[in-house]
Design an enzyme around this catalytic site. Sequence first.
Site, mmCIF file in Angstrom:
data_model
loop_
_atom_site.group_PDB
_atom_site.id
_atom_site.type_symbol
_atom_site.label_atom_id
_atom_site.label_comp_id
_atom_site.label_asym_id
_atom_site.label_seq_id
_atom_site.Cartn_x
_atom_site.Cartn_y
_atom_site.Cartn_z
ATOM 1 N N ASN A 34 -7.413 5.764 2.998
ATOM 2 C CA ASN A 34 -5.995 5.453 2.787
ATOM 3 C C ASN A 34 -5.107 6.686 2.972
ATOM 4 O OD1 ASN A 34 -6.600 2.761 2.084
ATOM 5 N ND2 ASN A 34 -7.055 3.376 -0.025
ATOM 6 N N HIS A 120 -3.556 -6.825 -6.589
ATOM 7 C CA HIS A 120 -4.687 -5.931 -6.826
ATOM 8 C C HIS A 120 -5.409 -6.273 -8.130
ATOM 9 C CE1 HIS A 120 -6.711 -2.038 -7.750
ATOM 10 N NE2 HIS A 120 -6.839 -1.995 -6.428
ATOM 11 N N GLU A 164 2.722 -6.829 -4.876
ATOM 12 C CA GLU A 164 2.518 -5.578 -4.159
ATOM 13 C C GLU A 164 3.571 -5.471 -3.065
ATOM 14 O OE1 GLU A 164 -1.545 -4.590 -3.031
ATOM 15 O OE2 GLU A 164 -2.300 -6.064 -4.460
ATOM 16 N N SER A 168 -3.078 -4.599 -0.210
ATOM 17 C CA SER A 168 -4.107 -3.613 0.112
ATOM 18 C C SER A 168 -5.218 -4.134 1.007
ATOM 19 C CB SER A 168 -4.717 -3.060 -1.185
ATOM 20 O OG SER A 168 -5.297 -4.102 -1.952
ATOM 21 N N ASP A 193 4.168 -3.026 -7.037
ATOM 22 C CA ASP A 193 3.101 -2.053 -6.840
ATOM 23 C C ASP A 193 3.160 -1.638 -5.372
ATOM 24 O OD1 ASP A 193 0.718 -0.822 -6.105
ATOM 25 O OD2 ASP A 193 -0.534 -2.063 -7.397
ATOM 26 N N HIS A 196 0.448 1.097 -1.295
ATOM 27 C CA HIS A 196 0.171 1.195 0.142
ATOM 28 C C HIS A 196 1.438 1.171 0.998
ATOM 29 C CE1 HIS A 196 -4.211 0.866 -0.320
ATOM 30 N NE2 HIS A 196 -3.910 0.109 -1.369
ATOM 31 N N LYS A 227 -2.804 7.745 -1.571
ATOM 32 C CA LYS A 227 -2.740 7.134 -0.239
ATOM 33 C C LYS A 227 -1.941 8.065 0.689
ATOM 34 C CE LYS A 227 -4.213 3.536 -2.730
ATOM 35 N NZ LYS A 227 -4.456 3.595 -4.195
#
Length: 375
Positions: A34, A120, A164, A168, A193, A196, A227
Amino acid sequence: MAFEFISQALRQQESESLLRTRAINHGAINFSANDYLGLSTHPELIAAWQRGATEYGVGSGGSFLVTGYTHAHAVLEEKLAEITGYESSLLFNSGYSANQALIKVLLNKNDLLVQDKLNHASLIEAGMYSPATMKRFKHNDSVHLAQTLEQYRATHANSLVVTEGVFSMDGDMADLQEISQQCKAHDSWLLVDDAHGFGVLPQGQNSLNQHGLLAHDVDLYMATFGKAVGVSGAFVAASKDVIDYLVNFSKPYIYSTAMPAAMALCIDKALTIMLTETWRVTHLNQLICYFKQQCSLRNITLMPSDTAIQPLLIGDAGKAMKISQQLASQGLLVKAIRPPTVPPGTSRLRITLSANHSIEDIDLLLTRLQEALHD
């Protein structure tokens, strides 16, 4: 025999091609990390950590509220608040810990938690252990989110919606504009979140900017340093009251040893590079476009994604492992992602691109991937 379930569970995992093992990367081209901007080996980050270790030592010596909070931490938190546009921010040792801390401290038995179905594991597990009522809406489906809020919001004291920014395992982006509007319409807070998305998206380098949102559109923002930032740890950005509440009542924050000050200095340097070496995001997104274009020309069907996460759906876990192992034998690290990380029947190769990759790296991956898929 006591705890006999341990060996039974491991045997079952192995029989279903789901046994997880660890392996050391011996110089393979890494298409599974990542480290999206390629900062983890940046010489200025290494030097910053070394300077921090010289000044502060290699450990923090205690929790943030005892002896672990230093000038380096305070400066980093101020910088994160400025970058994200929030009043304040708070450091955590991992995104997992930050997500669990937020849900645990904010929600009680009279509250409602509404999560995207593909959130997640840290978020879903926190919801399962929370006394709040948890409901899950269909992935990235704002209509189903609205229906869920209309059905359950009125009977609960507080409501928190969680998604998110960039998912992910699928690599797609949440429709944050619509989700934010639904939250406002139903008197619900929104937690994003952005593990990423932070630092890598072309329109402003995070999911809020990517969708034209500001801090007042998203009540709680969490992102990680493991990441795009290339280090480790995480932070929460929110209003000053929320951050002060976490400091006073969040057990994962209060009772965890603080991240080392040397790491905080390293993260600070990484953020500076992330904001100034903008060619990294540009190059990364050029690679993403090239990879997708070449896959289309070679009849390699990817899952829908415009981010650095480019999943190739295989389906069968055993087949995904076989292809991953074949690529590894050819010097290409492409990990197979299997249940329970992804739903049954959706095992995949999770291909991740980095600003450290070259066109030649991607061409090699495409050639070997095409061969493996047709074996």
